[in-house]
Write an enzyme that holds these catalytic residues in place. Sequence first.
Site, PDB file in Angstrom:
ATOM      1  N   LYS A 139      -9.397  -5.970  -5.522  1.00 48.35           N
ATOM      2  CA  LYS A 139     -10.066  -6.223  -4.229  1.00 48.35           C
ATOM      3  C   LYS A 139     -11.493  -6.674  -4.512  1.00 48.35           C
ATOM      4  O   LYS A 139     -12.454  -5.917  -4.342  1.00 48.35           O
ATOM      5  CB  LYS A 139     -10.085  -4.936  -3.407  1.00 48.35           C
ATOM      6  CG  LYS A 139      -8.911  -4.823  -2.465  1.00 48.35           C
ATOM      7  CD  LYS A 139      -9.094  -5.619  -1.200  1.00 48.35           C
ATOM      8  CE  LYS A 139      -7.843  -5.661  -0.356  1.00 48.35           C
ATOM      9  NZ  LYS A 139      -7.352  -6.968  -0.017  1.00 48.35           N
ATOM     10  N   ASP A 151       5.361  -3.322   4.717  1.00 43.83           N
ATOM     11  CA  ASP A 151       5.019  -1.928   5.045  1.00 43.83           C
ATOM     12  C   ASP A 151       6.280  -1.095   5.260  1.00 43.83           C
ATOM     13  O   ASP A 151       6.208   0.126   5.380  1.00 43.83           O
ATOM     14  CB  ASP A 151       4.213  -1.863   6.358  1.00 43.83           C
ATOM     15  CG  ASP A 151       2.898  -2.622   6.278  1.00 43.83           C
ATOM     16  OD1 ASP A 151       2.365  -2.776   5.171  1.00 43.83           O
ATOM     17  OD2 ASP A 151       2.407  -3.062   7.348  1.00 43.83           O
ATOM     18  N   ARG A 202       0.855  -1.209   0.000  1.00 44.63           N
ATOM     19  CA  ARG A 202       0.000   0.000   0.000  1.00 44.63           C
ATOM     20  C   ARG A 202       0.886   1.253   0.000  1.00 44.63           C
ATOM     21  O   ARG A 202       0.539   2.267   0.606  1.00 44.63           O
ATOM     22  CB  ARG A 202      -0.952   0.012   1.200  1.00 44.63           C
ATOM     23  CG  ARG A 202      -1.697  -1.291   1.428  1.00 44.63           C
ATOM     24  CD  ARG A 202      -2.616  -1.237   2.640  1.00 44.63           C
ATOM     25  NE  ARG A 202      -3.000  -2.572   3.079  1.00 44.63           N
ATOM     26  CZ  ARG A 202      -3.644  -2.846   4.201  1.00 44.63           C
ATOM     27  NH1 ARG A 202      -4.011  -1.854   4.992  1.00 44.63           N
ATOM     28  NH2 ARG A 202      -3.930  -4.094   4.543  1.00 44.63           N
TER      29      ARG A 202
HETATM   30  O1  G3P Z   1      -1.181  -8.296  -1.705  1.00 41.38           O
HETATM   31  C1  G3P Z   1      -0.820  -8.749  -0.452  1.00 41.38           C
HETATM   32  C2  G3P Z   1      -1.658  -8.172   0.650  1.00 41.38           C
HETATM   33  O2  G3P Z   1      -1.845  -6.819   0.419  1.00 41.38           O
HETATM   34  C3  G3P Z   1      -3.002  -8.839   0.784  1.00 41.38           C
HETATM   35  O3  G3P Z   1      -3.677  -8.472   1.930  1.00 41.38           O
HETATM   36  O4  G3P Z   1      -5.417  -7.267   3.150  1.00 41.38           O
HETATM   37  O5  G3P Z   1      -3.170  -6.249   2.915  1.00 41.38           O
HETATM   38  O6  G3P Z   1      -4.688  -6.384   0.958  1.00 41.38           O
HETATM   39  P1  G3P Z   1      -4.259  -7.028   2.252  1.00 41.38           P
HETATM   40 CA    CA Z   2      -3.431  -5.655  -0.842  1.00 41.51          CA
END
Ligand code: G3P
Ligand code: CA
Length: 243
Positions: free
Chosen positions: A112, A229, A9
Amino acid sequence: MGGKIFAHRGASQLAPENTMPAFELAYQLKADAIETDVQLTKDRIPVLFHDIRLNRTTNQKGYIKDFTYEQLTKLDAGSWFSKKYIGTSIVSLEDFLKWVEDKPLMINLELKNHKIAYKHLEEIVLEMIEYFQMEERIILSSFNPASVQRLAKMTHIQTAFLTSKRRTDLVEYAQSLGATALHIQYRLLRGNIVEQSRNRNMPLRVYTVNKRRQLLRCFQKKCDGIITDVPHKAQRIRNLFRI
Ligand code: G3P
Ligand code: CA
């Protein structure tokens, strides 16, 4: 050089997730790649946002799917993280791809669509990638097996099955869906999954790895990618041990 470092992210421990400051920081900290989440607005614009609801990371309540892009651009997606980021907005996939175009970054777009099955999300994202001619730099991923199957029929872009669920035939299962890569939660990094994925020529990437000991273990096991992260911390470990 060892496994590639994917900023999860963006550099999301240092700046609000999935926003331009987090992506900028990931770039400055020399991550190899950025991982981000794609969903659709009410008017079917792809935007980068993790939760299906706005509540946790903006000043609005409700589902992202119930707001138009125009409405979402007015929200504050930064002040929940720190006052420093007041006024930071939600980013569209288009603006992100425009920004990344001239930078040497790989991109992992997670669709997503495992909680809300956004209709035509695959087509909309693929059209955008085609417009920017970024097919070679992008890895698609999804927790939704049906979406992985659809993507496999629609594109040659690398597509990863994303999972946190244990199963003994995981690599084989992912391949049977048509996935060309596998993204697993860290706790699934056990047994001979690394060898199995290598034997089947499937890049194996691991999420979300933030602890020093876990990062080191992923590098030592020669995972192809580490989704973290803390890309700066991962870089230090990779350099220090010359992995
Ligand atoms: O793409 C890996 C990871 O981001 C998946 O889980 O919930 O952080 O989107 P989440
Ligand atoms: Ca993700």
